[in-house]
Design an enzyme around this catalytic site. Structure first.
Site: not given
Length: 631
Positions: A309, A423, A427, A489, A557
């Site tokens: 990733g 990690i 959030k 957004t 969202r």
């Protein structure tokens, strides 16, 4: 035997120089004796024919030792031409001493110097040699430029301005004239804030003003491109100048900062890159204690989960540069793992690298991996991180993030791993989405295992990283390339940002600081408004926001909040040796109840009809379930 490209390039030059040297000495005799009709000419020319082979070999040897044939003459400068002049004079003197020695030893014509070549030949010859060799090199340069101008494969073109009339700008404009990469670029002016440079010219291009004149000059000269060529400029100053450039609607290019050019011998057109959004943040690059990181990783078996990733692959790159005993990449997605494997093999051929495919949710696979490779350090980066997708598939967020972390921690404890670094994300603080809530539970697992294990378990929490998979930057780039609109957004939404290499460097250093149980919080600097970022990206591409490329607001969202936080109210901050890394005070919780709640999650997570959010809310009281999901 096949000749390599270097031999193919050098061999014609050797032949040309050999011919030039022979002709130069011959012409020197003619000039010295006043022509072919001289009574002495036949005698002197006879001696010259005998010695001419030695002259050619001596001069070619001097040029070779002086690295004349290691120069790319299409990039030659005054220093290279002066070197030819010096070597030509020195080589001619060697030829003279060679002839004097032969005369003294009576090896030529009985040692009678009067019948030997006049000494003045060895003063005329180097002048001719240097002149003809230099002309041949200038001819090569001219032919190269002429041929390149006829080609149609230029990658960059247009009417350009260079910001910075210093050494980098001067070398760059000279390089632009000879490189196919930018052969269609026409530099029309320089801009520099130094008053002493105003009105001066570099390679025929004038310094026409300061940063205050950028917008005016771009309009007057109908510029297509601006190239920022001050590698030593501070990040804040660079950001200020680039923001001025954005008002021109020109495409913006830049040379990298000086620390990225440190291994380069000179600036070239290939060093030029597009100005990136990180250039506009105005923040100096983050520095870490590389020695401490190297000592911590060196000769250790390091396992990186999610190693293909965005964060995981950068972890692998930086770990590979610090001489680990073995680096193990573990990922469920084989394409990403294959890419980073090839990159590391190419860059670090001696690296002991193992790439394994598997899931952190597979207990048997983990047990086999740990039993065989016995990792010393684990960086656990495997996770589902896309907020909207996880809102639609909350059970998968729990399976992969929570249960995957639990199984990794359990196996690490069983096999006596020295350090486990998880990690996390901003959030996880007062989460409003299932992804953030799942990462907060992961932090609690790490905290709980640290209290019962000999392994040092820690978590590192940071915000968004520029350019990571699924982030706003790649999305904006695709939308701009498609002609818009760019979707944001909410006009007021803000985020913390850091580049991927910066974030990973701090993760590695935080791992080196770890003693067990900490939640490391990275200082992400000032938050950035996403709308400002979208507008800047549009301008960087040479368009005008809302005119050429529209921006549309689509609303927050599910699970998304306007403002991210890095710390909960109950957590205090403790400083570390690095002023960009802090330690958040762990929040106490009832571990017995916590593990019972985890068992409840495990028992229902395979039932897609089960209301996982309510159970998650019991574990993470600060989790705010979106209203649309709670009805």
């Amino acid at each position: 035997m096949k000749l390599n490209n270097k031999c193919i390039r050098i061999f014609p030059l050797l032949l040309v120089d050999a011919l030039i040297i022979w002709i130069s000495f011959f012409c020197a005799i003619v000039f010295r004796l006043g022509g072919f009709q001289s009574d002495d000419f036949p005698s002197f020319f006879q001696h010259f024919l005998v010695l001419s082979g030695f002259f050619v070999l001596i001069m070619l040897a001097v040029f070779a030792v002086g690295r004349v044939y290691h120069t790319l003459w299409r990039f030659a400068n005054l220093h290279d031409l002066l070197r030819i002049a010096f070597l030509g004079l020195f080589g001619s003197m060697l030829c003279f001493w060679f002839c004097e020695a032969l005369t003294w030893l009576s090896l030529v014509d009985g040692g009678q110097s009067g019948s030997y070549l006049p000494r003045t030949v060895f003063f005329i010859a180097p002048f001719l040699i240097c002149t003809l060799v230099i002309l041949s090199r200038l001819l090569i340069r001219s032919l190269y430029i002429l041929l390149n101008k006829k080609q149609k494969d230029s990658q960059i073109g247009g009417r350009a301005m260079i910001i910075g009339a210093g050494s980098a700008g001067a070398i760059l404009i000279e390089n632009i004239e000879t490189d196919t990469f930018m052969k269609d670029v026409k530099v029309l002016c320089f801009v520099d804030d130094d008053p002493a440079k105003q009105g001066m010219a570099i390679h025929g291009v004038r310094v026409c003003g300061t940063r205050k004149d950028i917008v005016r000059l771009a309009k007057e000269k109908n510029l297509d491109m601006i190239i920022f060529a001050i590698p030593t400029c501070s990040a804040a100053e660079k950001s200020t100048i680039l923001h001025i450039c954005q008002k021109t609607n020109c495409k913006l290019k830049a040379l990298p900062p000086i620390y990225q050019l440190i291994d380069s011998k000179t600036v070239t057109a290939h060093d030029i890159r597009d100005v990136e959004i990180g250039d506009l943040l105005g923040r100096e690059p983050i520095r870490v204690d590389l020695e401490r990181v190297a000592d911590y990783v060196r000769n250790q078996v390091v396992l990186v989960t999610g190693g293909g990733g965005s964060i995981g692959s950068e972890l692998c790159r930086q770990i590979a540069s610090h001489d680990p005993k073995q680096l193990i990449i573990f990922d469920i997605y084989e394409n990403n793992a294959y890419d980073i494997q090839n990159e590391l093999k190419r860059k670090y051929p001696s690296l002991n690298l193992k790439v394994l495919i598997g899931s952190v949710r597979d207990s048997k696979r983990l047990d086999q991996l740990f039993r065989k490779y016995r990792p010393d350090i684990i960086y656990h980066a495997a996770a589902h991180k896309h907020v909207p997708l996880m809102e639609d598939s909350p059970n998968e967020a729990i399976k992969n993030n929570v249960i995957g972390t639990l199984k990794m921690a359990r196996t690490a404890d069983r096999y006596g791993v020295k350090r486990f670094v998880m990690i996390s994300t901003d959030k996880a603080v007062n989460p409003t989405n299932i992804m953030g809530a799942s990462k907060r539970i992961c932090e609690m697992i790490v905290q709980s295992y640290n209290a019962r294990s000999k392994t040092d378990f820690v978590a590192v929490r940071f915000g968004n990283v520029l350019g990571s998979n699924g982030s706003a930057i790649p999305l904006f780039k695709r939308q701009i390339a498609a002609g818009g609109p760019v979707t944001v957004t909410d006009p007021d939404i803000i985020r913390f940002f850091m580049t991927i290499p910066e974030a990973v460097s701090l993760v590695l250093q935080a791992g080196a600081y770890a003693k067990g149980g900490e939640i490391f919080v990275l200082d992400m600097g000032k938050p950035v408004r996403i709308l400002d970022m979208a507008e800047n990206m549009i301008r960087l591409c040479g368009y005008e926001p809302y005119v050429d490329i529209d921006i549309q607001f689509i609303g927050l969202r599910p699970g998304e909040k306007k403002y991210e936080e890095l710390l909960m109210d109950e957590e205090g901050l403790e400083k570390t040796e690095n002023n960009l890394i802090y330690i958040g005070k762990p929040i106490e919780f009832d571990e017995t109840q916590f593990w019972q709640q985890i068992e409840s999650l495990e028992s229902v997570m395979y039932d897609d009809n089960a209301d996982l959010r309510t159970l998650v809310k019991q574990i993470v009281p600060t989790y705010q379930i979106p209203k649309s999901e709670n009805c």
